[in-house]
Design an enzyme around this catalytic site. Structure first.
Site, PDB file in Angstrom:
ATOM      1  N   THR A   1       8.438  -2.828 -10.111  1.00 43.40           N
ATOM      2  CA  THR A   1       9.217  -2.638 -11.371  1.00 43.40           C
ATOM      3  C   THR A   1      10.245  -4.089 -10.821  1.00 43.40           C
ATOM      4  OG1 THR A   1       9.143  -0.344 -11.206  1.00 43.40           O
ATOM      5  CG2 THR A   1      11.095  -1.371 -12.282  1.00 43.40           C
TER       6      THR A   1
ATOM      7  N   LEU B   1      13.963   8.307 -19.448  1.00 41.77           N
ATOM      8  CA  LEU B   1      13.651   9.611 -18.997  1.00 41.77           C
ATOM      9  C   LEU B   1      14.851  10.133 -18.101  1.00 41.77           C
ATOM     10  CD1 LEU B   1      10.330   8.553 -17.528  1.00 41.77           C
ATOM     11  CD2 LEU B   1      10.572  10.305 -19.537  1.00 41.77           C
TER      12      LEU B   1
ATOM     13  N   PHE C   1      12.124  15.450  -3.446  1.00 41.06           N
ATOM     14  CA  PHE C   1      12.740  14.960  -4.710  1.00 41.06           C
ATOM     15  C   PHE C   1      12.326  15.888  -5.704  1.00 41.06           C
ATOM     16  CE2 PHE C   1      10.808  12.177  -7.686  1.00 41.06           C
ATOM     17  CZ  PHE C   1       9.768  11.570  -7.145  1.00 41.06           C
TER      18      PHE C   1
ATOM     19  N   CYS D   1      13.342   5.463  -8.053  1.00 38.81           N
ATOM     20  CA  CYS D   1      13.366   4.695  -9.076  1.00 38.81           C
ATOM     21  C   CYS D   1      14.307   4.775 -10.128  1.00 38.81           C
ATOM     22  CB  CYS D   1      11.919   4.437  -9.730  1.00 38.81           C
ATOM     23  SG  CYS D   1      10.673   3.909  -8.596  1.00 38.81           S
TER      24      CYS D   1
ATOM     25  N   ARG E   1       0.729   2.358   8.158  1.00 35.93           N
ATOM     26  CA  ARG E   1       0.464   2.870   6.881  1.00 35.93           C
ATOM     27  C   ARG E   1      -0.951   2.592   6.554  1.00 35.93           C
ATOM     28  NH1 ARG E   1       4.789   2.445   1.537  1.00 35.93           N
ATOM     29  NH2 ARG E   1       5.124   4.802   2.071  1.00 35.93           N
TER      30      ARG E   1
ATOM     31  N   ALA F   1       0.873  -1.154  -0.140  1.00 33.91           N
ATOM     32  CA  ALA F   1      -0.151   0.018   0.103  1.00 33.91           C
ATOM     33  C   ALA F   1       0.888   1.482  -0.056  1.00 33.91           C
ATOM     34  CB  ALA F   1      -0.825  -0.250   1.109  1.00 33.91           C
TER      35      ALA F   1
ATOM     36  N   ASN G   1      12.279   4.307 -17.663  1.00 28.45           N
ATOM     37  CA  ASN G   1      12.915   4.963 -16.531  1.00 28.45           C
ATOM     38  C   ASN G   1      14.353   5.541 -17.049  1.00 28.45           C
ATOM     39  OD1 ASN G   1      10.834   5.476 -14.758  1.00 28.45           O
ATOM     40  ND2 ASN G   1      11.504   3.955 -13.288  1.00 28.45           N
TER      41      ASN G   1
ATOM     42  N   THR H   1      17.468  -1.723  -4.280  1.00 27.00           N
ATOM     43  CA  THR H   1      18.525  -2.222  -4.913  1.00 27.00           C
ATOM     44  C   THR H   1      18.994  -3.070  -3.538  1.00 27.00           C
ATOM     45  OG1 THR H   1      18.949  -0.240  -6.016  1.00 27.00           O
ATOM     46  CG2 THR H   1      20.951  -1.727  -5.633  1.00 27.00           C
TER      47      THR H   1
HETATM   48  P1  NAD Z   1       6.589   1.831  -1.240  1.00 26.68           P
HETATM   49  O1  NAD Z   1       8.011   1.500  -0.432  1.00 26.68           O
HETATM   50  O2  NAD Z   1       6.031   3.068  -1.050  1.00 26.68           O
HETATM   51  O3  NAD Z   1       5.497   0.759  -1.044  1.00 26.68           O
HETATM   52  C1  NAD Z   1       5.738  -0.667  -0.848  1.00 26.68           C
HETATM   53  C2  NAD Z   1       5.206  -1.268   0.436  1.00 26.68           C
HETATM   54  O4  NAD Z   1       5.097  -2.732   0.134  1.00 26.68           O
HETATM   55  C3  NAD Z   1       5.200  -0.758   1.851  1.00 26.68           C
HETATM   56  O5  NAD Z   1       4.263  -0.146   2.247  1.00 26.68           O
HETATM   57  C4  NAD Z   1       5.753  -2.056   2.316  1.00 26.68           C
HETATM   58  O6  NAD Z   1       5.336  -2.357   3.837  1.00 26.68           O
HETATM   59  C5  NAD Z   1       4.855  -3.151   1.499  1.00 26.68           C
HETATM   60  N1  NAD Z   1       5.347  -4.606   1.566  1.00 26.68           N
HETATM   61  C6  NAD Z   1       6.675  -4.883   1.507  1.00 26.68           C
HETATM   62  N2  NAD Z   1       6.654  -6.148   1.677  1.00 26.68           N
HETATM   63  C7  NAD Z   1       5.595  -6.740   1.990  1.00 26.68           C
HETATM   64  C8  NAD Z   1       4.948  -8.021   2.086  1.00 26.68           C
HETATM   65  N3  NAD Z   1       5.536  -9.093   2.194  1.00 26.68           N
HETATM   66  N4  NAD Z   1       3.651  -7.854   2.327  1.00 26.68           N
HETATM   67  C9  NAD Z   1       2.739  -6.606   2.371  1.00 26.68           C
HETATM   68  N5  NAD Z   1       3.393  -5.572   2.175  1.00 26.68           N
HETATM   69  C10 NAD Z   1       4.626  -5.492   1.933  1.00 26.68           C
HETATM   70  O7  NAD Z   1       7.228   1.590  -2.573  1.00 26.68           O
HETATM   71  P2  NAD Z   1       6.449   2.027  -3.894  1.00 26.68           P
HETATM   72  O8  NAD Z   1       7.164   3.623  -4.073  1.00 26.68           O
HETATM   73  O9  NAD Z   1       4.915   1.987  -4.060  1.00 26.68           O
HETATM   74  O10 NAD Z   1       7.054   1.351  -4.972  1.00 26.68           O
HETATM   75  C11 NAD Z   1       6.649  -0.101  -5.168  1.00 26.68           C
HETATM   76  C12 NAD Z   1       7.054  -0.529  -6.511  1.00 26.68           C
HETATM   77  O11 NAD Z   1       6.348   0.051  -7.660  1.00 26.68           O
HETATM   78  C13 NAD Z   1       8.577  -0.624  -6.752  1.00 26.68           C
HETATM   79  O12 NAD Z   1       9.099  -2.017  -7.537  1.00 26.68           O
HETATM   80  C14 NAD Z   1       8.840   0.411  -7.547  1.00 26.68           C
HETATM   81  O13 NAD Z   1      10.091   0.349  -8.541  1.00 26.68           O
HETATM   82  C15 NAD Z   1       7.656   0.831  -8.312  1.00 26.68           C
HETATM   83  N6  NAD Z   1       7.222   1.879  -9.032  1.00 26.68           N
HETATM   84  C16 NAD Z   1       7.035   3.106  -7.913  1.00 26.68           C
HETATM   85  C17 NAD Z   1       6.731   4.302  -8.621  1.00 26.68           C
HETATM   86  C18 NAD Z   1       6.664   5.522  -7.857  1.00 26.68           C
HETATM   87  O14 NAD Z   1       6.608   6.559  -8.202  1.00 26.68           O
HETATM   88  N7  NAD Z   1       7.189   5.571  -6.380  1.00 26.68           N
HETATM   89  C19 NAD Z   1       6.277   4.235  -9.778  1.00 26.68           C
HETATM   90  C20 NAD Z   1       6.364   3.259 -10.681  1.00 26.68           C
HETATM   91  C21 NAD Z   1       6.715   2.294 -10.036  1.00 26.68           C
HETATM   92  C1  UGA Z   2       9.626   8.597 -12.675  1.00 30.38           C
HETATM   93  C2  UGA Z   2       8.760   8.433 -13.879  1.00 30.38           C
HETATM   94  O1  UGA Z   2       8.474   9.683 -14.431  1.00 30.38           O
HETATM   95  C3  UGA Z   2       7.625   7.670 -14.083  1.00 30.38           C
HETATM   96  O2  UGA Z   2       7.166   7.483 -15.392  1.00 30.38           O
HETATM   97  C4  UGA Z   2       8.030   6.219 -13.354  1.00 30.38           C
HETATM   98  O3  UGA Z   2       6.696   5.585 -13.233  1.00 30.38           O
HETATM   99  C5  UGA Z   2       8.500   6.560 -11.930  1.00 30.38           C
HETATM  100  O4  UGA Z   2       9.770   7.296 -11.920  1.00 30.38           O
HETATM  101  C6  UGA Z   2       8.933   5.308 -11.220  1.00 30.38           C
HETATM  102  O5  UGA Z   2       9.058   4.217 -11.823  1.00 30.38           O
HETATM  103  O6  UGA Z   2       8.951   5.384 -10.043  1.00 30.38           O
HETATM  104  P1  UGA Z   2       8.829  10.155 -10.571  1.00 30.38           P
HETATM  105  O7  UGA Z   2      10.365   9.732 -10.044  1.00 30.38           O
HETATM  106  O8  UGA Z   2       7.917   9.991  -9.486  1.00 30.38           O
HETATM  107  O9  UGA Z   2       8.533   9.263 -11.642  1.00 30.38           O
HETATM  108  O10 UGA Z   2       9.307  11.716 -10.996  1.00 30.38           O
HETATM  109  P2  UGA Z   2       9.486  12.584 -12.293  1.00 30.38           P
HETATM  110  O11 UGA Z   2       8.881  13.385 -12.705  1.00 30.38           O
HETATM  111  O12 UGA Z   2      10.057  11.527 -13.648  1.00 30.38           O
HETATM  112  O13 UGA Z   2      11.092  12.967 -11.709  1.00 30.38           O
HETATM  113  C7  UGA Z   2      12.270  12.260 -11.240  1.00 30.38           C
HETATM  114  C8  UGA Z   2      13.360  13.293 -10.952  1.00 30.38           C
HETATM  115  O14 UGA Z   2      13.967  14.087 -12.167  1.00 30.38           O
HETATM  116  C9  UGA Z   2      12.849  14.496 -10.199  1.00 30.38           C
HETATM  117  O15 UGA Z   2      13.942  14.662  -9.111  1.00 30.38           O
HETATM  118  C10 UGA Z   2      12.835  15.603 -10.994  1.00 30.38           C
HETATM  119  O16 UGA Z   2      12.851  16.866 -10.334  1.00 30.38           O
HETATM  120  C11 UGA Z   2      13.842  15.344 -12.126  1.00 30.38           C
HETATM  121  N1  UGA Z   2      13.441  16.005 -13.264  1.00 30.38           N
HETATM  122  C12 UGA Z   2      12.627  15.715 -13.947  1.00 30.38           C
HETATM  123  C13 UGA Z   2      14.673  16.906 -13.676  1.00 30.38           C
HETATM  124  O17 UGA Z   2      15.515  17.385 -13.192  1.00 30.38           O
HETATM  125  N2  UGA Z   2      14.261  17.581 -15.007  1.00 30.38           N
HETATM  126  C14 UGA Z   2      13.439  17.353 -15.718  1.00 30.38           C
HETATM  127  O18 UGA Z   2      13.129  17.902 -16.718  1.00 30.38           O
HETATM  128  C15 UGA Z   2      12.251  16.492 -15.289  1.00 30.38           C
END
Ligand code: NAD
Ligand code: UGA
Length: 457
Positions: free
Chosen positions: A130, A225, A336, A274, A40, A11, A222, A92
């Site tokens: 991911t 980007l 960030f 990410c 959470r 979540a 990613n 990582t």
């Molecule tokens: P997050 O750390 O915010 O959330 C992950 C959640 O999973 C945590 O609340 C944690 O307590 C829970 N969790 C871990 N192990 C568990 C288990 N065994 N059972 C139940 N819950 C468990 O992470 P996030 O930012 O939501 O990212 C999740 C995935 O999505 C990652 O692989 C990330 O790369 C990908 N992703 C993130 C973003 C983003 O913007 N943050 C965007 C696209 C993809």
């Molecule tokens: C990024 C991707 O944009 C999403 O598509 C992806 O799903 C996500 O990662 C993920 O996999 O977690 P996010 O990291 O939330 O999303 O935000 P971005 O808008 O991509 O910005 C990333 C970083 O780059 C920030 O620190 C932002 O300030 C910086 N940035 C962005 C720049 O310095 N210059 C730019 O022109 C754009």
């Protein structure tokens, strides 16, 4: 009474918003979001959500208690679900084989085993996290070695939302990607997931592919980007030496429709949970297939980001007469990026740490991310302060460094800030969001990114 039962394990920043949007758009489905973290889950049940995302509370409120439920009952959610999304963190790896590069899949595998243990009927398991390409294979191997009369189809549906615009990105995505096995069962599972999104996403934006392409596309998206940001940041260094303006160069280059103008804002560096992790993962995968040149190519995107962050701090120290010992430096923004409270991998962490090592006094201000900032800096020694009032942070400071592009910083009373600071007053705009000529006229020595500084001496 519900036509489909969806569970989501995890979540966090992805699981919470994604499921809230599915629940809002599809009242006919029951959506149950579960997590191991009690605090959470409790927060998701209140109006103080665990993450800050514009518009998210309204979406959650529209569905919560109707067909959207949050709990820690992971076994219960798995048992009743037809479809299980897995959205746990995949950081990582910090130990052993692949440390510092490979994805740490321990949470992922734990969930796979839990799904297997609790399931009494066949299910579709959706990779929302991911993951390295080929993870679905491992997942299937674990799930289908079950000795039970049930089958699991593993589908990859990576998430492309960006923080700060998550709700908009989910409601109106550029595309949704769904990858599956191309067997009859795989194709049926793929269609089930397509049907969920088709409730609000136009069909031509729902892409389907084989499962490996979907897994790999997420890492590559990613990487591309991040590469754009590193490319523009590398040129910002050259602009500072040559009287060119990075904004003018970015505009000229980006107006070529083959390049496109978005995501070309030079900055102090990219952060977020990410980009770094996913590129490291890509590098590790390439190395493991012996593609060392490919690995080095993508690694250089990270090296450029580190260079940009380091360059920003070196510039500050050099311009402030080569010493910042005892000088107060206000960091405007710790998140960030704007519109999020997330500070994971924020360039502010690196900059604050380096300034503290140089024995500066660091005053951090941010409208949403102060709690995370306190946690991030807890392990560092030195003189630091935290305040949500930017005027208080700047009072008595030798320098202000804009670290996050929060809108509110554009409309501050910069004259008042100038008057309250030590002189000469320095302004390092790590996001190029301020009116530099005006600040210079007020008396500041202004250091943009990718443009020559405006100095009074
Ligand atoms: P997050 O750390 O915010 O959330 C992950 C959640 O999973 C945590 O609340 C944690 O307590 C829970 N969790 C871990 N192990 C568990 C288990 N065994 N059972 C139940 N819950 C468990 O992470 P996030 O930012 O939501 O990212 C999740 C995935 O999505 C990652 O692989 C990330 O790369 C990908 N992703 C993130 C973003 C983003 O913007 N943050 C965007 C696209 C993809
Ligand atoms: C990024 C991707 O944009 C999403 O598509 C992806 O799903 C996500 O990662 C993920 O996999 O977690 P996010 O990291 O939330 O999303 O935000 P971005 O808008 O991509 O910005 C990333 C970083 O780059 C920030 O620190 C932002 O300030 C910086 N940035 C962005 C720049 O310095 N210059 C730019 O022109 C754009």
């Amino acid at each position: 009474m519900f036509s489909k039962r969806i569970a989501c394990i995890g979540a966090g920043y992805v699981g919470g918003p994604t499921m809230a949007v599915i629940a809002m758009k599809c009242p006919q489905y029951k959506v149950h979001v579960v997590d191991v973290s009690e605090p959470r889950i409790q927060a998701w049940q209140t109006d103080t959500l665990p993450i800050f995302e514009p518009g998210l509370l309204e979406v959650v409120r529209a569905a919560r208690g109707r067909n959207l439920f949050f709990s820690t009952d992971i076994p219960g959610a798995i048992r009743e679900a037809d479809v299980v999304f897995v959205s746990v963190n995949t950081p990582t790896k910090t130990f052993g084989e692949g440390a510092g590069k490979a994805a740490d899949l321990q949470y992922w595998e734990k969930v796979a085993r839990e799904i297997l243990r609790e399931s009494k009927s066949s299910k579709i398991v959706v990779e929302k996290s991911t993951l390295p390409v080929k993870t679905a294979q491992t997942m299937e191997n674990i799930l289908n070695a079950n000795g039970k009369e049930i089958r699991f189809e593993v589908v990859s549906n990576p998430e492309f939302l960006a923080e700060g615009t998550a709700v908009k990105d989910l409601l109106d995505p550029d595309r949704v990607l769904i990858g599956s096995r191309e067997t009859p069962e795989g194709l049926r599972a793929r269609q089930e997931i397509v049907d969920i999104y088709a409730n609000w996403v136009p069909q031509d934006r729902i892409l389907t592919s084989n499962v490996w392409s979907a897994e790999l596309s997420k890492l590559v998206a990613n990487a591309f980007l991040a590469q754009r940001i590193s490319s523009i940041n590398s040129i910002s260094a050259l602009c500072e030496k040559t009287d060119a303006s990075i904004q003018e160069v970015a505009r000229a280059v980006g107006m070529d429709t083959r390049v496109g103008g978005r995501f070309l804002n030079a900055s102090v560096g990219f952060g977020g949970s990410c980009f770094r992790k996913d590129i490291l993962n890509l590098v590790y995968i390439c190395e493991s297939y012996g593609l060392n040149e490919v690995a080095r190519y993508w690694e250089s995107v990270l090296a450029m980001n580190e260079f940009q962050e380091a360059r920003f701090v070196r510039n500050m120290i050099r311009e402030m007469f080569n010493t910042i010992v005892g000088k107060r430096i206000a960091l405007f923004g710790f998140a960030f990026k704007a519109d999020t409270s997330d500070t994971r991998e924020s360039p502010s962490i690196y900059v604050a740490r380096r300034l503290l090592e140089e024995k500066a006094c660091v005053a951090v201000t941010d409208p949403k991310a102060l709690d995370n900032a306190r946690t991030d800096l807890a392990g560092f020694a030195g003189n630091m302060e935290f305040t949500d009032d930017p005027y208080a942070a700047a009072r008595g400071a030798h320098a202000v460094a804009v670290m996050t592009e929060w809108d509110l910083y554009r409309s501050l009373d910069w004259e008042k800030i100038y008057r309250s600071m030590e002189k000469p007053a320095f302004l390092f705009d790590g996001r190029n969001i301020l009116d530099h000529a005006r600040l210079f006229d007020l008396g500041f020595n202004v250091y943009p990114i990718g443009r020559p500084p405006l100095k009074h001496f």
